[in-house]
Design an enzyme around this catalytic site. Sequence first.
Site, PDB file in Angstrom:
ATOM      1  CB  CYS A  25      -0.989   0.058   1.168  1.00 58.64           C
ATOM      2  SG  CYS A  25      -2.209  -1.268   1.176  1.00 58.64           S
ATOM      3  CG  ASP A  26       3.443   4.477   1.461  1.00 58.97           C
ATOM      4  OD1 ASP A  26       3.213   5.174   0.449  1.00 58.97           O
ATOM      5  OD2 ASP A  26       3.953   4.946   2.497  1.00 58.97           O
ATOM      6  CB  VAL A  27       5.374   0.295  -3.637  1.00 59.69           C
ATOM      7  CG1 VAL A  27       6.657   0.135  -4.438  1.00 59.69           C
ATOM      8  CG2 VAL A  27       4.928  -1.027  -3.027  1.00 59.69           C
ATOM      9  CG  ASN A  31       8.179   3.422   2.216  1.00 58.17           C
ATOM     10  OD1 ASN A  31       8.770   4.057   3.079  1.00 58.17           O
ATOM     11  ND2 ASN A  31       6.876   3.509   2.052  1.00 58.17           N
ATOM     12  CB  THR A  65       3.132   8.430  -0.868  1.00 56.02           C
ATOM     13  OG1 THR A  65       3.487   7.889   0.413  1.00 56.02           O
ATOM     14  CG2 THR A  65       3.809   9.773  -1.060  1.00 56.02           C
TER      15      THR A  65
END
Length: 187
Positions: A25-27, A31, A65
């Site tokens: 959910c936040d690649v 990260n 993001t």
Amino acid sequence: MDIARNIAKGLIYLHEDCETRIIHCDVKPQNILMNEYNCAKISDFGLAKLLKPDQTRSFTRIRGTRGYVAPEWQRKLPVTVKADVYSFGIVLLNITCCRRSVDWTLSEEEAILEEWVYHCFQAGQLGEVVRDEDVDKLQLERTVKVGLWCIQYEPSLRPSMKKVLLMLEDIVDIPLPSNPTSSLSAI
């Protein structure tokens, strides 16, 4: 290419090989960490969604993001592993073009990375998207095509991460991608 392949392998593990399937959910570049052997590792699972063994999608509030969030989040559709495929596609274009997904210091035509890359691809001007003139043109074309497939507006059109890896490794052919944002104009 090693960084992109390592990220893809990490996502394959999360999506297919874990006992509990995980949507990150936040690649995004922030990260992705590099170990002492320059091997990319996915980090920050604070927004991750765990799927039950029989579950392939989840209804959840928007996570991620700006610039890396798949369109289905805004459409309030159930989210699948294809949301991570979308984010990976943006990261792949970031890596390829050495720039952010949105950069308002550039001209309006170049500001949004995926639109600009597709325009350059369509116009046969892929050399415009890289700073290095000694780039392998076939690898550049392959990488851009994979990135464009990953960011298709419709999740069902995006390949699995396993297929993404096969395309990056030039094991399977990559068909010509359609405009990834073409469905956006219909809304």
